[in-house]
Design an enzyme around this catalytic site. Structure first.
Site, mmCIF file in Angstrom:
data_model
loop_
_atom_site.group_PDB
_atom_site.id
_atom_site.type_symbol
_atom_site.label_atom_id
_atom_site.label_comp_id
_atom_site.label_asym_id
_atom_site.label_seq_id
_atom_site.Cartn_x
_atom_site.Cartn_y
_atom_site.Cartn_z
ATOM 1 N N CYS A 131 36.318 64.015 81.344
ATOM 2 C CA CYS A 131 37.191 64.379 82.463
ATOM 3 C C CYS A 131 37.481 65.882 82.445
ATOM 4 O O CYS A 131 36.584 66.683 82.644
ATOM 5 C CB CYS A 131 38.470 63.538 82.425
ATOM 6 S SG CYS A 131 39.411 63.588 83.978
ATOM 7 N N HIS A 253 35.370 58.087 82.714
ATOM 8 C CA HIS A 253 36.000 57.646 81.467
ATOM 9 C C HIS A 253 35.316 56.398 80.907
ATOM 10 O O HIS A 253 35.734 55.271 81.191
ATOM 11 C CB HIS A 253 37.483 57.331 81.710
ATOM 12 C CG HIS A 253 38.329 58.530 81.943
ATOM 13 N ND1 HIS A 253 39.004 59.176 80.934
ATOM 14 C CD2 HIS A 253 38.616 59.203 83.087
ATOM 15 C CE1 HIS A 253 39.683 60.200 81.424
ATOM 16 N NE2 HIS A 253 39.461 60.241 82.734
ATOM 17 N N GLU A 255 35.495 55.306 77.931
ATOM 18 C CA GLU A 255 36.398 54.635 76.977
ATOM 19 C C GLU A 255 37.356 53.672 77.664
ATOM 20 O O GLU A 255 37.900 52.745 77.032
ATOM 21 C CB GLU A 255 37.185 55.688 76.173
ATOM 22 C CG GLU A 255 38.387 56.295 76.854
ATOM 23 C CD GLU A 255 38.060 57.354 77.903
ATOM 24 O OE1 GLU A 255 38.998 57.894 78.524
ATOM 25 O OE2 GLU A 255 36.851 57.655 78.091
#
Length: 426
Positions: A131, A253, A255
């Site tokens: 990001c 993202h 994760e």
């Protein structure tokens, strides 16, 4: 060995915290998902607190084996060509009202992260940007950003791009949008089992209103959103996790791409960015440890250093005379004396010194051959430039990836051969 001793052996990954207000006080935090994945694959996360003055103390966090930079506020527009955005003061104020928590500039965090990114680029320390971290990486290399994707990209060219929601404040973790993955990239390797051959698409989580506008020259894109925004990029000349090389930015993202109510990822490839990153961190730490074991050359005193330079100049003059096959002029004879005295001195040369003198002689003798090859390369460069000007973007991208791989192989082979030579000399 006790568990407490493991942290002294595992490689260190620096992560800069983000500042927030809680009970009228500032607190620092880092997303647990990032920390969990770093630890899972065998490294120790070292949190760099976002407090005033830390950007001047980064040497205190050495040794640095890897850097992971993730979410945070917008980067100060002064670090890139924001004035070219063409946004009016009214539009900028509207953006600040829409994204109040993101548009609050944090100059200290900018200073810390920009210094860390440049440090990674200078030393080839493994770097993963998620990001905001991907935007920091691009800006560090001279790239630019959209101050607001909605206004600059979609607002000015609505007929060219498909509208994409890159942020959803009401559904942070659950929000998804489409991206198209480019072939022959690390991202393609990680998600290939989840990609359809024709579509090459996956759904990703994102939470941002800014993004890459002009991608820095050294990077190759790995994925695009339907509106044309770059969603991932890497440096093909610095990507080889087994050799400690990893420079990459992901706008989305991975994760957070997990099934609701569980830790199971949407795709098997989601954790690969962290797994390969830590693999590079571990390899880099091993290389760094080996290099510290090599004894450094003895530092000469001022008197000996001056003598060394005089002798070096003497051999340089002799080499120029030999190479040009010209006659020695009178004022050059005195400059040659230092080299002659050195060769006639009753000092036994080591095998290494003899080899170096032979190499100097070979270099001088091959000077004319080098000049001829240089001219030949210049002609080839012109032909190659003309040919590539007629190639498509896809063809150039594939060529860049191929020659990046060849460069890595050559570099590794050369490193092994140099290591073997040093072993023989010692």
């Amino acid at each position: 060995m006790a568990n407490s001793d493991l942290s002294m052996l595992l490689p260190r990954v620096l992560i800069v915290s983000r500042r927030a207000i809680r009970k009228n006080k500032f607190v620092d935090f880092v997303g647990e998902y990032h920390l969990d994945l770093i630890v899972r694959y065998g490294a120790v996360p070292v949190i760099v607190p976002r407090v005033s003055g830390v950007h001047t103390l980064l040497q205190s966090f050495e040794p640095i084996h890897g850097v992971l930079l993730c979410e945070g506020e917008d980067i100060d527009p002064s670090h890139y060509n924001a004035e070219l955005s063409g946004l009016s003061p009214e539009e900028l104020e509207h953006i600040r009202n829409l994204h109040p928590s993101d548009t609050a500039i944090d100059e200290e965090k900018d200073s810390i992260e920009l210094r860390l990114a440049k440090l990674c680029l200078e030393r080839n320390i493994p770097y993963l940007g998620i990001c905001r971290g991907s935007q920091i990486l691009n800006v560090s290399c001279g790239g630019t950003l959209y101050q607001d994707v909605e206004n600059e990209l979609l607002g000015k060219y609505p007929e060219l791009f498909q509208r994409v929601a890159h942020i959803n404040y009401e559904n942070y973790d659950g929000h998804r949008h489409l991206i198209k993955v480019m072939t022959n990239t690390p991202l393609h390797d990680w998600f290939k089992d989840s990609l359809e051959d024709e579509k090459m698409e996956i759904m990703v989580n994102s939470y941002h209103h800014q993004g890459v506008k002009g991608l820095a020259q050294r990077f190759v894109p790995m994925a695009f959103a339907p509106d044309g925004l770059v969603e991932g990029f890497y440096d093909p000349n610095n990507y080889n996790p087994e050799d400690g090389k990893f420079i990459m930015g992901l706008q989305f993202h991975p994760e957070r791409m997990r099934h609701p109510g569980s830790d199971e990822f949407d795709y098997p490839g989601c954790s690969m960015a962290y797994q390969e990153f830590v693999k590079a961190v571990i390899a880099y730490e091993k290389k760094l440890s080996c290099s510290t074991l090599v004894p450094r050359a003895t530092k000469l005193s001022e008197e000996l250093e001056l003598k060394r330079k005089i002798i070096l100049k003497s051999f340089s003059v002799a080499g120029n005379i030999y190479k040009s096959e010209s006659q020695m002029v009178a004022n050059q004879s005195s400059e040659l004396e230092a080299g002659a005295d050195f060769l006639q001195a009753n000092i036994a040369l080591s095998l290494q010194q003899e080899n170096r003198l032979k190499q100097v002689g070979a270099t001088i003798r091959n000077g004319s051959v080098f000049t001829h090859k240089l001219k030949m390369y210049q002609v080839r460069e012109k032909v190659a430039t003309t040919m590539m000007a007629n190639m498509s973007v896809e063809q150039l991208s594939e060529m860049m990836s191929f020659y990046g791989l060849m460069r890595q192989i050559c570099s590794e082979t050369l490193e092994r051969k140099m290591h073997d030579l040093l072993q023989e000399e010692s």
